[in-house]
Design a protein around this motif. Structure first.
Motif, PDB file in Angstrom:
ATOM      1  N   THR A  38     -36.121  17.732  -2.597  1.00 43.04           N
ATOM      2  CA  THR A  38     -35.879  17.232  -3.989  1.00 43.04           C
ATOM      3  C   THR A  38     -34.742  18.017  -4.576  1.00 43.04           C
ATOM      4  O   THR A  38     -34.700  19.137  -4.509  1.00 43.04           O
ATOM      5  CB  THR A  38     -37.167  17.776  -4.597  1.00 43.04           C
ATOM      6  OG1 THR A  38     -38.272  16.603  -4.190  1.00 43.04           O
ATOM      7  CG2 THR A  38     -36.941  16.925  -6.006  1.00 43.04           C
ATOM      8  N   VAL A  39     -33.912  17.499  -5.088  1.00 46.27           N
ATOM      9  CA  VAL A  39     -32.630  18.291  -5.732  1.00 46.27           C
ATOM     10  C   VAL A  39     -32.304  17.518  -7.063  1.00 46.27           C
ATOM     11  O   VAL A  39     -32.648  16.368  -7.452  1.00 46.27           O
ATOM     12  CB  VAL A  39     -31.141  17.987  -5.034  1.00 46.27           C
ATOM     13  CG1 VAL A  39     -31.591  18.478  -3.709  1.00 46.27           C
ATOM     14  CG2 VAL A  39     -30.919  16.671  -4.715  1.00 46.27           C
ATOM     15  N   ALA A  90     -19.473  18.361  -4.161  1.00 46.82           N
ATOM     16  CA  ALA A  90     -19.274  17.086  -4.016  1.00 46.82           C
ATOM     17  C   ALA A  90     -20.664  16.594  -3.666  1.00 46.82           C
ATOM     18  O   ALA A  90     -20.928  17.038  -2.377  1.00 46.82           O
ATOM     19  CB  ALA A  90     -18.214  16.357  -3.402  1.00 46.82           C
ATOM     20  N   HIS A  91     -21.342  15.970  -4.159  1.00 48.91           N
ATOM     21  CA  HIS A  91     -22.707  15.090  -3.728  1.00 48.91           C
ATOM     22  C   HIS A  91     -22.401  13.675  -3.620  1.00 48.91           C
ATOM     23  O   HIS A  91     -22.070  12.910  -4.580  1.00 48.91           O
ATOM     24  CB  HIS A  91     -23.912  15.507  -4.447  1.00 48.91           C
ATOM     25  CG  HIS A  91     -24.360  16.855  -4.993  1.00 48.91           C
ATOM     26  ND1 HIS A  91     -25.106  17.424  -3.881  1.00 48.91           N
ATOM     27  CD2 HIS A  91     -23.759  17.675  -5.812  1.00 48.91           C
ATOM     28  CE1 HIS A  91     -25.173  18.700  -4.319  1.00 48.91           C
ATOM     29  NE2 HIS A  91     -24.448  19.081  -5.495  1.00 48.91           N
ATOM     30  N   ASN A  92     -22.812  13.072  -2.321  1.00 46.44           N
ATOM     31  CA  ASN A  92     -22.985  11.511  -2.217  1.00 46.44           C
ATOM     32  C   ASN A  92     -24.428  11.181  -2.937  1.00 46.44           C
ATOM     33  O   ASN A  92     -25.288  11.697  -2.296  1.00 46.44           O
ATOM     34  CB  ASN A  92     -22.771  11.292  -0.725  1.00 46.44           C
ATOM     35  CG  ASN A  92     -21.523  11.776  -0.287  1.00 46.44           C
ATOM     36  OD1 ASN A  92     -20.617  11.364  -0.590  1.00 46.44           O
ATOM     37  ND2 ASN A  92     -21.504  12.739   0.851  1.00 46.44           N
ATOM     38  N   VAL A  93     -24.332  10.254  -3.616  1.00 47.18           N
ATOM     39  CA  VAL A  93     -25.610   9.762  -4.057  1.00 47.18           C
ATOM     40  C   VAL A  93     -25.556   8.212  -3.977  1.00 47.18           C
ATOM     41  O   VAL A  93     -24.554   7.411  -3.985  1.00 47.18           O
ATOM     42  CB  VAL A  93     -25.475   9.905  -5.784  1.00 47.18           C
ATOM     43  CG1 VAL A  93     -26.705   9.356  -6.457  1.00 47.18           C
ATOM     44  CG2 VAL A  93     -25.389  11.350  -5.825  1.00 47.18           C
ATOM     45  N   LYS A  94     -26.834   7.547  -3.679  1.00 48.36           N
ATOM     46  CA  LYS A  94     -27.173   6.100  -3.646  1.00 48.36           C
ATOM     47  C   LYS A  94     -28.305   5.951  -4.595  1.00 48.36           C
ATOM     48  O   LYS A  94     -29.187   6.715  -4.778  1.00 48.36           O
ATOM     49  CB  LYS A  94     -27.576   5.831  -2.207  1.00 48.36           C
ATOM     50  CG  LYS A  94     -26.635   5.827  -1.133  1.00 48.36           C
ATOM     51  CD  LYS A  94     -27.026   5.125   0.186  1.00 48.36           C
ATOM     52  CE  LYS A  94     -26.179   4.728   1.089  1.00 48.36           C
ATOM     53  NZ  LYS A  94     -26.717   4.342   2.365  1.00 48.36           N
ATOM     54  N   HIS A 106     -31.593  13.297 -10.259  1.00 48.81           N
ATOM     55  CA  HIS A 106     -32.695  13.735  -9.839  1.00 48.81           C
ATOM     56  C   HIS A 106     -33.264  12.925  -8.442  1.00 48.81           C
ATOM     57  O   HIS A 106     -33.548  11.835  -8.830  1.00 48.81           O
ATOM     58  CB  HIS A 106     -33.743  13.852 -10.681  1.00 48.81           C
ATOM     59  CG  HIS A 106     -35.197  14.537 -10.153  1.00 48.81           C
ATOM     60  ND1 HIS A 106     -35.017  15.937  -9.806  1.00 48.81           N
ATOM     61  CD2 HIS A 106     -36.459  13.765  -9.894  1.00 48.81           C
ATOM     62  CE1 HIS A 106     -36.654  16.180  -9.554  1.00 48.81           C
ATOM     63  NE2 HIS A 106     -37.212  14.889  -9.604  1.00 48.81           N
ATOM     64  N   GLY A 107     -33.372  13.610  -7.422  1.00 45.12           N
ATOM     65  CA  GLY A 107     -33.390  12.571  -6.318  1.00 45.12           C
ATOM     66  C   GLY A 107     -33.911  13.443  -5.005  1.00 45.12           C
ATOM     67  O   GLY A 107     -34.088  14.604  -5.209  1.00 45.12           O
ATOM     68  N   LEU A 108     -34.010  12.681  -3.870  1.00 47.67           N
ATOM     69  CA  LEU A 108     -34.332  13.177  -2.318  1.00 47.67           C
ATOM     70  C   LEU A 108     -32.972  13.327  -1.648  1.00 47.67           C
ATOM     71  O   LEU A 108     -32.395  12.267  -1.525  1.00 47.67           O
ATOM     72  CB  LEU A 108     -35.457  12.210  -1.837  1.00 47.67           C
ATOM     73  CG  LEU A 108     -36.546  12.115  -2.324  1.00 47.67           C
ATOM     74  CD1 LEU A 108     -37.689  11.161  -1.883  1.00 47.67           C
ATOM     75  CD2 LEU A 108     -37.244  13.627  -2.458  1.00 47.67           C
TER      76      LEU A 108
END
Length: 130
Positions: A4-5, A52-56, A78-80
């Motif tokens: 979790t981030v 950099a964070h890739n997010v879906k 806030h996700g996995l």
């Protein structure tokens, strides 16, 4: 296994809307840049290299993010964190990428109000829309 981030940053570009192959459900992909300020040897505050964070983003949040956010906008996520893998089209070698996944089962995404203001435009619930 996933971790979790939670982080806040700015969209590196406008979110891209896609649809799943199986059931044509919408999802959004985007990159979020997290900037950190650090003190240098002279005691001055300077910007560190951004992360950099890739997010879906899946579910109802996907279309809300696509319709509401653009390049440079401040958001929080806030996700996995998961690692995606696939074979390279040319070489067949295994490729990987870390992605933070937000969906209706777990996670949240929103506008960061630290430096901006926003107005809320409530979307109708699916039951109300039909």
């Amino acid at each position: 296994m996933s971790t979790t981030v939670t982080f806040a940053g700015n969209l590196a570009e406008a979110p891209e809307l896609h649809h799943t192959r199986e059931n044509n459900k919408p999802f959004v992909t985007c990159r979020v840049l997290v900037n950190r300020r650090v003190q240098n040897d002279q005691g001055e505050w300077v910007s560190d290299e951004p992360t950099a964070h890739n997010v879906k983003i899946f579910g109802s949040a996907a279309t809300h993010v696509h319709d509401s956010c653009g390049s440079g906008d401040p958001i929080f996520v806030h996700g996995l964190e998961r690692t995606e893998s696939w074979p390279d089209k040319e070489t067949g070698e295994k490729r990987t990428k870390d992605v933070v996944v937000v969906d209706n089962r777990f996670g949240e995404v929103g506008i960061s109000l630290k430096y901006v203001s926003a107005r809320i435009d409530r979307a109708p619930h699916a039951a109300q829309a039909s």
